[in-house]
Design a protein around this motif. Structure first.
Motif, PDB file in Angstrom:
ATOM      1  N   GLY A  80       7.206  -3.497   3.408  1.00 22.79           N
ATOM      2  CA  GLY A  80       6.552  -4.790   3.560  1.00 22.79           C
ATOM      3  C   GLY A  80       6.912  -5.516   4.848  1.00 22.79           C
ATOM      4  O   GLY A  80       6.031  -5.839   5.665  1.00 22.79           O
ATOM      5  N   PRO A  81       8.206  -5.810   5.098  1.00 20.91           N
ATOM      6  CA  PRO A  81       8.575  -6.460   6.367  1.00 20.91           C
ATOM      7  C   PRO A  81       8.200  -5.636   7.590  1.00 20.91           C
ATOM      8  O   PRO A  81       7.866  -6.196   8.643  1.00 20.91           O
ATOM      9  N   ALA A  82       8.243  -4.308   7.467  1.00 19.18           N
ATOM     10  CA  ALA A  82       7.875  -3.463   8.599  1.00 19.18           C
ATOM     11  C   ALA A  82       6.392  -3.632   8.941  1.00 19.18           C
ATOM     12  O   ALA A  82       6.005  -3.609  10.114  1.00 19.18           O
ATOM     13  N   LEU A  83       5.545  -3.825   7.930  1.00 22.23           N
ATOM     14  CA  LEU A  83       4.123  -4.065   8.179  1.00 22.23           C
ATOM     15  C   LEU A  83       3.911  -5.390   8.903  1.00 22.23           C
ATOM     16  O   LEU A  83       2.997  -5.516   9.728  1.00 22.23           O
ATOM     17  N   ALA A  84       4.749  -6.386   8.613  1.00 21.30           N
ATOM     18  CA  ALA A  84       4.663  -7.657   9.330  1.00 21.30           C
ATOM     19  C   ALA A  84       4.982  -7.459  10.811  1.00 21.30           C
ATOM     20  O   ALA A  84       4.356  -8.078  11.686  1.00 21.30           O
ATOM     21  N   VAL A  85       5.960  -6.603  11.106  1.00 17.30           N
ATOM     22  CA  VAL A  85       6.269  -6.282  12.505  1.00 17.30           C
ATOM     23  C   VAL A  85       5.041  -5.697  13.202  1.00 17.30           C
ATOM     24  O   VAL A  85       4.719  -6.048  14.338  1.00 17.30           O
ATOM     25  N   MET A  86       4.335  -4.822  12.510  1.00 17.15           N
ATOM     26  CA  MET A  86       3.191  -4.164  13.121  1.00 17.15           C
ATOM     27  C   MET A  86       2.026  -5.123  13.358  1.00 17.15           C
ATOM     28  O   MET A  86       1.284  -4.977  14.331  1.00 17.15           O
ATOM     29  N   LEU A  87       1.850  -6.105  12.469  1.00 16.13           N
ATOM     30  CA  LEU A  87       0.812  -7.104  12.717  1.00 16.13           C
ATOM     31  C   LEU A  87       1.108  -7.865  14.010  1.00 16.13           C
ATOM     32  O   LEU A  87       0.198  -8.139  14.803  1.00 16.13           O
ATOM     33  N   GLY A  88       2.367  -8.206  14.225  1.00 17.42           N
ATOM     34  CA  GLY A  88       2.749  -8.851  15.484  1.00 17.42           C
ATOM     35  C   GLY A  88       2.629  -7.913  16.669  1.00 17.42           C
ATOM     36  O   GLY A  88       2.263  -8.335  17.771  1.00 17.42           O
ATOM     37  N   PRO A 239       2.900   3.771   9.071  1.00 23.70           N
ATOM     38  CA  PRO A 239       1.625   4.061   9.739  1.00 23.70           C
ATOM     39  C   PRO A 239       0.424   3.995   8.802  1.00 23.70           C
ATOM     40  O   PRO A 239      -0.638   3.510   9.194  1.00 23.70           O
ATOM     41  N   LEU A 240       0.603   4.464   7.557  1.00 26.51           N
ATOM     42  CA  LEU A 240      -0.511   4.422   6.604  1.00 26.51           C
ATOM     43  C   LEU A 240      -0.860   2.982   6.252  1.00 26.51           C
ATOM     44  O   LEU A 240      -2.041   2.603   6.218  1.00 26.51           O
ATOM     45  N   GLY A 241       0.147   2.149   5.961  1.00 28.32           N
ATOM     46  CA  GLY A 241      -0.113   0.749   5.638  1.00 28.32           C
ATOM     47  C   GLY A 241      -0.766   0.017   6.795  1.00 28.32           C
ATOM     48  O   GLY A 241      -1.699  -0.787   6.602  1.00 28.32           O
ATOM     49  N   ASN A 242      -0.295   0.284   8.016  1.00 28.38           N
ATOM     50  CA  ASN A 242      -0.882  -0.355   9.194  1.00 28.38           C
ATOM     51  C   ASN A 242      -2.328   0.071   9.388  1.00 28.38           C
ATOM     52  O   ASN A 242      -3.195  -0.748   9.739  1.00 28.38           O
ATOM     53  N   LEU A 243      -2.620   1.348   9.146  1.00 24.98           N
ATOM     54  CA  LEU A 243      -3.996   1.842   9.266  1.00 24.98           C
ATOM     55  C   LEU A 243      -4.895   1.203   8.215  1.00 24.98           C
ATOM     56  O   LEU A 243      -6.073   0.904   8.488  1.00 24.98           O
ATOM     57  N   ILE A 244      -4.358   0.956   7.019  1.00 24.61           N
ATOM     58  CA  ILE A 244      -5.140   0.297   5.966  1.00 24.61           C
ATOM     59  C   ILE A 244      -5.546  -1.102   6.419  1.00 24.61           C
ATOM     60  O   ILE A 244      -6.709  -1.520   6.263  1.00 24.61           O
ATOM     61  N   PHE A 245      -4.617  -1.854   6.986  1.00 22.75           N
ATOM     62  CA  PHE A 245      -4.936  -3.188   7.502  1.00 22.75           C
ATOM     63  C   PHE A 245      -6.044  -3.121   8.552  1.00 22.75           C
ATOM     64  O   PHE A 245      -7.001  -3.911   8.523  1.00 22.75           O
ATOM     65  N   LYS A 246      -5.915  -2.185   9.487  1.00 21.00           N
ATOM     66  CA  LYS A 246      -6.904  -2.069  10.551  1.00 21.00           C
ATOM     67  C   LYS A 246      -8.264  -1.665  10.002  1.00 21.00           C
ATOM     68  O   LYS A 246      -9.308  -2.188  10.428  1.00 21.00           O
ATOM     69  N   LEU A 247      -8.268  -0.723   9.050  1.00 22.30           N
ATOM     70  CA  LEU A 247      -9.530  -0.253   8.474  1.00 22.30           C
ATOM     71  C   LEU A 247     -10.243  -1.370   7.722  1.00 22.30           C
ATOM     72  O   LEU A 247     -11.461  -1.569   7.884  1.00 22.30           O
ATOM     73  N   VAL A 248      -9.495  -2.115   6.919  1.00 23.39           N
ATOM     74  CA  VAL A 248     -10.096  -3.241   6.189  1.00 23.39           C
ATOM     75  C   VAL A 248     -10.596  -4.297   7.174  1.00 23.39           C
ATOM     76  O   VAL A 248     -11.696  -4.866   6.996  1.00 23.39           O
ATOM     77  N   GLY A 249      -9.822  -4.569   8.223  1.00 23.04           N
ATOM     78  CA  GLY A 249     -10.246  -5.543   9.223  1.00 23.04           C
ATOM     79  C   GLY A 249     -11.535  -5.133   9.912  1.00 23.04           C
ATOM     80  O   GLY A 249     -12.430  -5.956  10.140  1.00 23.04           O
ATOM     81  N   VAL A 250     -11.645  -3.842  10.271  1.00 24.54           N
ATOM     82  CA  VAL A 250     -12.860  -3.346  10.914  1.00 24.54           C
ATOM     83  C   VAL A 250     -14.053  -3.459   9.976  1.00 24.54           C
ATOM     84  O   VAL A 250     -15.152  -3.888  10.375  1.00 24.54           O
ATOM     85  N   LEU A 251     -13.861  -3.083   8.702  1.00 21.86           N
ATOM     86  CA  LEU A 251     -14.961  -3.163   7.731  1.00 21.86           C
ATOM     87  C   LEU A 251     -15.429  -4.601   7.521  1.00 21.86           C
ATOM     88  O   LEU A 251     -16.629  -4.852   7.345  1.00 21.86           O
ATOM     89  N   LEU A 252     -14.493  -5.549   7.556  1.00 22.68           N
ATOM     90  CA  LEU A 252     -14.865  -6.956   7.414  1.00 22.68           C
ATOM     91  C   LEU A 252     -15.572  -7.483   8.662  1.00 22.68           C
ATOM     92  O   LEU A 252     -16.423  -8.383   8.576  1.00 22.68           O
ATOM     93  N   ALA A 253     -15.214  -6.927   9.829  1.00 22.98           N
ATOM     94  CA  ALA A 253     -15.788  -7.419  11.085  1.00 22.98           C
ATOM     95  C   ALA A 253     -17.189  -6.881  11.338  1.00 22.98           C
ATOM     96  O   ALA A 253     -17.992  -7.552  12.007  1.00 22.98           O
ATOM     97  N   PHE A 293      -0.131 -10.328   2.637  1.00 25.66           N
ATOM     98  CA  PHE A 293      -0.346  -9.156   1.783  1.00 25.66           C
ATOM     99  C   PHE A 293       0.545  -7.975   2.178  1.00 25.66           C
ATOM    100  O   PHE A 293       0.355  -6.870   1.660  1.00 25.66           O
ATOM    101  N   THR A 294       1.484  -8.206   3.103  1.00 28.88           N
ATOM    102  CA  THR A 294       2.330  -7.087   3.553  1.00 28.88           C
ATOM    103  C   THR A 294       3.169  -6.531   2.401  1.00 28.88           C
ATOM    104  O   THR A 294       3.360  -5.314   2.296  1.00 28.88           O
ATOM    105  N   GLY A 295       3.688  -7.418   1.541  1.00 25.32           N
ATOM    106  CA  GLY A 295       4.491  -6.945   0.410  1.00 25.32           C
ATOM    107  C   GLY A 295       3.678  -6.123  -0.549  1.00 25.32           C
ATOM    108  O   GLY A 295       4.123  -5.057  -1.023  1.00 25.32           O
TER     109      GLY A 295
END
Length: 556
Positions: A80-88, A239-253, A293-295
């Motif tokens: 969870g905290p590691a995903l927050a690092v990746m968002l930054g 990497p998988l969690g970060n890719l999920i964030f990016k994929l959902v973001g792209v689908l929303l955009a 939603f990182t946690g």
């Protein structure tokens, strides 16, 4: 054809410039980047801020992801905290794209000139490493200018204009192309800057450029997942969690792209600015939307990728994380941990020598001799792993550590070989012939064995911490052990003169054994030499004497 070749060369220069900056920053800051990240997991906001800062320095969210993924793999931080690092980290990459979007034509020659002067005049110093970074920054700005110059003749060509008009405005296709280009170039920053420059030159329409930017963001997530494809399950979680964030973001955009295009035209009339601001806005919205939603995503990914526990007591390589190779300072630490693992196996072999001698245990002797194969395997694995570390990204201190690890593993491998030969001699000359040492002879062997174990533990501490005081103490043990060998050899000769039956039967084995134990001790004590030499605590005369002594020991 010439214009196309110029464009390809400019693109290659852009990618190479980002690589130079990334490796140069890793060499300048080294373990400090790891410390910044490791201390920032107290809250989501601080974690995101650390990711932004580190990625702004190394200009690669993929490099940041690989560093933090190794932390997750070693259990130092949860997903969870590691995903927050990746968002930054993704925001940091987009900020660098904005910086490079300004007119920096005056800055490029200045950066290259100053960088070359610093690098050539002070190559092996911190100033020289900073000069390397300045060269990379100068090459990036120069490459952007060359791309503009190379695309101008292409846009004026009738065939190219016809091709541009016929390009479909299909956002999904553009996303796929952008992702593929990012994976091939290993840099989303380079692709975003290239896309913005081509759009400003009229070679790409704005909707197509925005689709390529979405693809570049998706491709950066795929890069880290591909890089960790052969890693442990726990390393692949981030990497998988970060890719999920990016994929959902792209689908929303995607459904909002027409409205986003209109908004960008109102905010920034310049097409180049529209592209880079869209990249920044996308990652900012991604961070703001998903940081809560990182946690949840972290726990979900943890359930998907469950850690596979290895067999109990496994002696195969444990710490040689291939993901860490992208961060040389981290890879050095992995190799050092594996070297200590190798030393643990050697210690197991050494501990087992005494029970074999005392109890004539053939089964134990065979098991211990098989461990030498493990020691050799670990040595080969560590050596191969070290050769894969990029030396250009190592600081001077890390380069010395690289050499220390190689020296340490060589000594451990040679100690394992000596112990294997000792066990074989004990089997052949004592166990199978059912002979035994005299009480006095056995006491001498026990004493030497105890000192060896103590010295091995001290050597492991010296290797781990590098304390000069302990290194001096270890080196003093070499002289003491040599004196003990001479004393016990003379005592054995005296027992032979007294016609002690047991001493006569085991005379050859006894003398060979104490000589081999002395050789083991010499390899153990030699671990102190690099530590003392790097600290300036070992005189040249002492070094020559020590090397001469080592040569004499090997010839004995």
């Amino acid at each position: 054809m010439q214009h196309l070749l110029n464009l390809l060369a400019a693109i290659a220069l852009l990618v190479w410039g980002t690589h130079i900056v990334r490796t140069g920053m890793l060499r300048v800051f080294g373990e400090n980047l790891r410390q910044i990240l490791s201390r920032s997991f107290s809250s989501r906001l601080s974690a995101a801020a650390a990711g932004l800062g580190v990625t702004s320095i190394v200009q690669s969210s993929t490099a940041t992801c690989l560093i933090v993924a190794s932390f997750v793999g070693k259990g130092l931080v949860t997903t969870g905290p590691a995903l927050a690092v990746m968002l930054g980290a993704d925001v940091g990459t987009s900020l660098m794209a904005v910086v490079f979007s300004f007119d920096l034509s005056w800055l490029s020659p200045l950066l290259i000139f100053v960088g070359v002067v610093l690098f050539i005049s002070r190559q092996n110093t911190a100033a020289g490493r900073i000069g390397r970074v300045l060269i990379g920054l100068g090459l990036i700005t120069l490459a952007l200018q060359l791309i503009v110059a190379a695309t101008r003749p292409l846009t004026e060509a009738p065939a190219v204009r016809t091709l541009l008009v016929s390009l479909p405005n299909e956002v999904m296709l553009n996303i796929v192309v952008g992702a593929a280009l990012t994976v091939l170039s290993y840099s989303s920053l380079a692709i975003v800057l290239l896309t913005a420059t081509l759009a400003a030159s009229g070679l790409l329409t704005t909707p197509v450029a925005l689709g390529l930017v979405l693809g570049a963001n998706l491709g950066s997530g795929m890069l880290a997942l591909i890089a960790t494809g052969n890693a442990a399950q726990q390393v692949r979680r981030l990497p998988l969690g970060n890719l999920i964030f990016k994929l959902v973001g792209v689908l929303l955009a995607i459904p909002l792209m027409p409205q986003i295009h209109v908004l960008l035209q109102q905010l920034a009339p310049n097409v180049h600015d529209q592209v880079v601001f869209f990249h920044l806005g996308f990652n900012l919205m991604l961070a703001v939307t998903f940081i809560s939603f990182t946690g949840l995503v972290g726990r979900t990914v943890d359930r998907w990728l469950v850690e596979k526990s290895g067999p109990a007591g496994s002696t195969r390589p444990r710490h040689l994380d291939p993901v860490a190779l992208a961060t040389p300072s981290l890879a050095i630490s992995c190799a050092a941990r594996e070297a200590l693992h190798q030393a643990d196996v050697v210690e197991t072999m050494l501990r087992g020598v005494l029970p074999v001698i005392r109890n004539n245990d053939l089964d134990l002797a065979q098991q211990l001799r098989q461990l030498d194969d493990t020691v050799d395997e670990l040595y080969s694995a560590i050596k191969f792993y070290l050769t894969q570390i990029s030396h250009e990204a190592l600081s001077e201190r890390e380069s010395r550590r690289w050499t220390d690890i190689v020296s340490f593993t060589i000594n451990m491998e040679q100690i394992g070989d000596i112990i294997e030969r000792v066990l074989q001699d004990v089997e052949d000359k004592k166990v199978r012939k059912n002979r035994s040492f005299s009480d006095a002879g056995m006491a001498e062997i026990v004493h030497l064995h105890e000192r060896l174990l103590a010295n091995l533990r001290l050597a492991m501490s010296v290797f781990l911490d590098g304390h000069v005081r302990d290194a001096r103490k270890l080196l003093e043990e070499k002289a003491r052990f040599r004196d003990l060998e001479h004393e016990y050899a003379a005592a054995h000769i005296a027992r032979l003169q007294d016609n002690t039956a047991q001493s006569i039967e085991t005379s050859s084995l006894h003398l060979d054994l104490i000589s081999d134990l002395k050789r083991v001790n010499s390899h153990i004590c030699s671990i102190a030499y690099p530590i003392l030499e790097s600290a300036g605590a070992l005189s040249k005369t002492r070094i020559r004497e020590s090397r001469l002594s080592a040569m004499t020991d090997d010839a004995a």
